[in-house]
Design a protein around this motif. Structure first.
Motif, PDB file in Angstrom:
ATOM      1  N   LYS A 295      -9.882  14.656 -24.432  1.00  0.00           N
ATOM      2  CA  LYS A 295      -9.498  16.028 -24.104  1.00  0.00           C
ATOM      3  C   LYS A 295     -10.722  16.921 -24.270  1.00  0.00           C
ATOM      4  CE  LYS A 295      -5.521  17.727 -25.039  1.00  0.00           C
ATOM      5  NZ  LYS A 295      -4.363  18.319 -25.777  1.00  0.00           N
ATOM      6  N   GLU A 296     -11.008  17.716 -23.225  1.00  0.00           N
ATOM      7  CA  GLU A 296     -12.164  18.602 -23.246  1.00  0.00           C
ATOM      8  C   GLU A 296     -11.689  20.046 -23.156  1.00  0.00           C
ATOM      9  OE1 GLU A 296     -14.544  17.408 -19.971  1.00  0.00           O
ATOM     10  OE2 GLU A 296     -14.991  15.430 -20.780  1.00  0.00           O
ATOM     11  N   LEU A 297     -12.256  20.894 -23.982  1.00  0.00           N
ATOM     12  CA  LEU A 297     -11.879  22.301 -24.004  1.00  0.00           C
ATOM     13  C   LEU A 297     -12.046  22.923 -22.619  1.00  0.00           C
ATOM     14  CD1 LEU A 297     -10.950  24.595 -25.871  1.00  0.00           C
ATOM     15  CD2 LEU A 297     -13.370  25.165 -26.220  1.00  0.00           C
ATOM     16  N   ASN A 298     -10.976  23.515 -22.140  1.00  0.00           N
ATOM     17  CA  ASN A 298     -10.946  24.207 -20.845  1.00  0.00           C
ATOM     18  C   ASN A 298     -11.150  23.282 -19.645  1.00  0.00           C
ATOM     19  OD1 ASN A 298     -10.644  26.729 -22.173  1.00  0.00           O
ATOM     20  ND2 ASN A 298     -12.870  26.887 -22.425  1.00  0.00           N
ATOM     21  N   ARG A 299     -11.141  21.983 -19.873  1.00  0.00           N
ATOM     22  CA  ARG A 299     -11.339  21.039 -18.759  1.00  0.00           C
ATOM     23  C   ARG A 299     -10.227  20.006 -18.667  1.00  0.00           C
ATOM     24  NH1 ARG A 299     -17.407  18.988 -18.119  1.00  0.00           N
ATOM     25  NH2 ARG A 299     -16.474  18.430 -16.109  1.00  0.00           N
ATOM     26  N   GLY A 300      -9.236  20.104 -19.532  1.00  0.00           N
ATOM     27  CA  GLY A 300      -8.114  19.186 -19.465  1.00  0.00           C
ATOM     28  C   GLY A 300      -8.399  17.838 -20.095  1.00  0.00           C
ATOM     29  N   ALA A 301      -7.701  16.825 -19.607  1.00  0.00           N
ATOM     30  CA  ALA A 301      -7.790  15.487 -20.194  1.00  0.00           C
ATOM     31  C   ALA A 301      -8.181  14.459 -19.146  1.00  0.00           C
ATOM     32  CB  ALA A 301      -6.452  15.112 -20.818  1.00  0.00           C
ATOM     33  N   ARG A 302      -8.825  13.398 -19.617  1.00  0.00           N
ATOM     34  CA  ARG A 302      -9.190  12.261 -18.773  1.00  0.00           C
ATOM     35  C   ARG A 302      -8.894  10.972 -19.520  1.00  0.00           C
ATOM     36  NH1 ARG A 302     -12.472  13.250 -14.361  1.00  0.00           N
ATOM     37  NH2 ARG A 302     -13.383  15.342 -14.257  1.00  0.00           N
ATOM     38  N   VAL A 303      -8.641   9.917 -18.760  1.00  0.00           N
ATOM     39  CA  VAL A 303      -8.521   8.589 -19.363  1.00  0.00           C
ATOM     40  C   VAL A 303      -9.874   8.217 -19.949  1.00  0.00           C
ATOM     41  CG1 VAL A 303      -8.004   6.153 -18.966  1.00  0.00           C
ATOM     42  CG2 VAL A 303      -6.751   7.923 -17.705  1.00  0.00           C
ATOM     43  N   ARG A 304      -9.881   7.827 -21.183  1.00  0.00           N
ATOM     44  CA  ARG A 304     -11.149   7.537 -21.868  1.00  0.00           C
ATOM     45  C   ARG A 304     -11.835   6.322 -21.253  1.00  0.00           C
ATOM     46  NH1 ARG A 304     -12.599   4.637 -26.749  1.00  0.00           N
ATOM     47  NH2 ARG A 304     -14.542   5.490 -27.553  1.00  0.00           N
ATOM     48  N   THR A 305     -13.133   6.429 -21.053  1.00  0.00           N
ATOM     49  CA  THR A 305     -13.943   5.316 -20.569  1.00  0.00           C
ATOM     50  C   THR A 305     -14.623   4.641 -21.749  1.00  0.00           C
ATOM     51  OG1 THR A 305     -14.352   6.425 -18.453  1.00  0.00           O
ATOM     52  CG2 THR A 305     -15.858   4.647 -19.069  1.00  0.00           C
ATOM     53  N   VAL A 306     -14.342   3.380 -21.939  1.00  0.00           N
ATOM     54  CA  VAL A 306     -14.899   2.611 -23.056  1.00  0.00           C
ATOM     55  C   VAL A 306     -16.190   1.945 -22.596  1.00  0.00           C
ATOM     56  CG1 VAL A 306     -14.518   0.626 -24.584  1.00  0.00           C
ATOM     57  CG2 VAL A 306     -12.646   2.233 -24.104  1.00  0.00           C
ATOM     58  N   SER A 307     -17.240   2.098 -23.382  1.00  0.00           N
ATOM     59  CA  SER A 307     -18.514   1.466 -23.046  1.00  0.00           C
ATOM     60  C   SER A 307     -18.461  -0.027 -23.332  1.00  0.00           C
ATOM     61  CB  SER A 307     -19.647   2.097 -23.858  1.00  0.00           C
ATOM     62  OG  SER A 307     -19.567   1.689 -25.220  1.00  0.00           O
ATOM     63  N   GLU A 308     -19.433  -0.735 -22.800  1.00  0.00           N
ATOM     64  CA  GLU A 308     -19.479  -2.186 -23.018  1.00  0.00           C
ATOM     65  C   GLU A 308     -19.715  -2.517 -24.491  1.00  0.00           C
ATOM     66  OE1 GLU A 308     -22.433  -3.189 -20.021  1.00  0.00           O
ATOM     67  OE2 GLU A 308     -20.821  -4.081 -18.837  1.00  0.00           O
ATOM     68  N   ASP A 309     -20.566  -1.731 -25.145  1.00  0.00           N
ATOM     69  CA  ASP A 309     -20.805  -1.971 -26.570  1.00  0.00           C
ATOM     70  C   ASP A 309     -19.529  -1.755 -27.376  1.00  0.00           C
ATOM     71  OD1 ASP A 309     -23.474  -2.661 -26.264  1.00  0.00           O
ATOM     72  OD2 ASP A 309     -24.191  -0.611 -26.556  1.00  0.00           O
ATOM     73  N   GLU A 310     -18.783  -0.713 -27.016  1.00  0.00           N
ATOM     74  CA  GLU A 310     -17.512  -0.468 -27.703  1.00  0.00           C
ATOM     75  C   GLU A 310     -16.534  -1.609 -27.463  1.00  0.00           C
ATOM     76  OE1 GLU A 310     -16.323   4.108 -27.972  1.00  0.00           O
ATOM     77  OE2 GLU A 310     -16.892   3.525 -25.941  1.00  0.00           O
ATOM     78  N   ALA A 311     -16.529  -2.159 -26.249  1.00  0.00           N
ATOM     79  CA  ALA A 311     -15.616  -3.257 -25.934  1.00  0.00           C
ATOM     80  C   ALA A 311     -15.895  -4.467 -26.813  1.00  0.00           C
ATOM     81  CB  ALA A 311     -15.739  -3.633 -24.457  1.00  0.00           C
ATOM     82  N   VAL A 312     -17.164  -4.732 -27.056  1.00  0.00           N
ATOM     83  CA  VAL A 312     -17.523  -5.843 -27.941  1.00  0.00           C
ATOM     84  C   VAL A 312     -17.012  -5.560 -29.351  1.00  0.00           C
ATOM     85  CG1 VAL A 312     -19.434  -7.098 -29.012  1.00  0.00           C
ATOM     86  CG2 VAL A 312     -19.530  -6.521 -26.574  1.00  0.00           C
ATOM     87  N   GLU A 313     -17.232  -4.333 -29.829  1.00  0.00           N
ATOM     88  CA  GLU A 313     -16.772  -3.979 -31.175  1.00  0.00           C
ATOM     89  C   GLU A 313     -15.251  -4.063 -31.282  1.00  0.00           C
ATOM     90  OE1 GLU A 313     -18.273  -0.122 -32.072  1.00  0.00           O
ATOM     91  OE2 GLU A 313     -20.350  -0.794 -32.341  1.00  0.00           O
ATOM     92  N   MET A 314     -14.559  -3.615 -30.256  1.00  0.00           N
ATOM     93  CA  MET A 314     -13.095  -3.662 -30.274  1.00  0.00           C
ATOM     94  C   MET A 314     -12.591  -5.100 -30.295  1.00  0.00           C
ATOM     95  SD  MET A 314     -12.071  -0.606 -27.642  1.00  0.00           S
ATOM     96  CE  MET A 314     -12.462   1.097 -28.040  1.00  0.00           C
ATOM     97  N   THR A 315     -13.267  -5.972 -29.573  1.00  0.00           N
ATOM     98  CA  THR A 315     -12.873  -7.383 -29.577  1.00  0.00           C
ATOM     99  C   THR A 315     -13.121  -7.992 -30.948  1.00  0.00           C
ATOM    100  OG1 THR A 315     -13.421  -7.524 -27.224  1.00  0.00           O
ATOM    101  CG2 THR A 315     -13.131  -9.594 -28.404  1.00  0.00           C
TER     102      THR A 315
END
Length: 220
Positions: A61-81
């Protein structure tokens, strides 16, 4: 006009399911007015749902810009796994202690289907069975907290769920790892089940790390 199902359902649950299934794409804008119309919910409920999803890391969620589906980076994907490996290993341990004979039979049936689909090079169907097997292990664990945390992590990784199976040799390794896992659960061996799941997902994390920048179709 919103469907009866949408009118009767919690907008948070509907949006969360759309995120988990990939019907909402990373970076996609989530316009409150559009969601009010499509979900048949009040603006207050939609806003509350978006705030909750942002808290779970599924939406930005961004101030005055609404919401977007979060984009997960490749490094984050490794950490999440890597985090999933810990949580799903815990679930596997509890599944080995708690799985019923019927649940074990269902796991065996899924392994048989996975073997058949792999032999047919039907990776989409293999992927579906893979996800169902992981879900069944979590259900059999009766560990509600682990299930909730795993679901949150998996929902953020939709764009990566089909990558690793295309790596040469990974498909057969995946099937062997899942087979070992189910054998351990069927033997009611918690240590072995925990180790099998941790090993499986550590291999998935390692494969994701090796294939940064690649996009493909497959499963873990």
């Amino acid at each position: 006009m919103a469907s009866t199902r949408a009118q009767d359902a919690d907008p948070y649950l509907l949006l969360r399911e759309q995120l988990r299934s990939g019907r909402l794409h990373p970076g996609q804008r989530l316009v409150e007015a559009d969601l009010v119309e499509s979900l048949g919910a009040s603006r207050a409920l939609v806003r509350a749902a978006l705030s909750r999803l942002a808290h779970e890391g599924l939406v930005d969620k961004e101030l005055n810009r609404g919401a977007r589906v979060r984009t997960v980076s490749e490094d984050e994907a490794v950490e999440m796994t890597q985090a999933r490996a810990v949580l799903e290993a815990l679930a596997a341990r509890h599944a080995a202690e708690n799985a019923s004979a019927e649940e074990i039979e269902q796991m065996r049936a899924l392994i048989a289907q996975m073997r058949t689909f792999l032999g047919q090079n039907d990776l989409l169907s293999y992927s579906d069975c893979n996800a169902r097997l992981h879900g069944l292990v979590q259900t059999a664990s009766h560990h509600a907290t682990a299930q909730r945390l795993i679901a949150n992590l998996r929902a953020q990784m939709v764009r990566f769920q089909f990558r690793t199976i295309l790596v040469p040799g990974r498909a057969n390794e995946s099937l062997a790892e899942h087979t070992d896992l189910v054998d351990a659960i069927a033997a009611h061996d918690p240590d072995r089940a925990e180790s099998a799941m941790r090993l499986h997902l550590s291999h998935v994390a390692e494969t994701l790390a090796r294939t940064k920048g690649a996009e493909g179709l497959g499963a873990d």
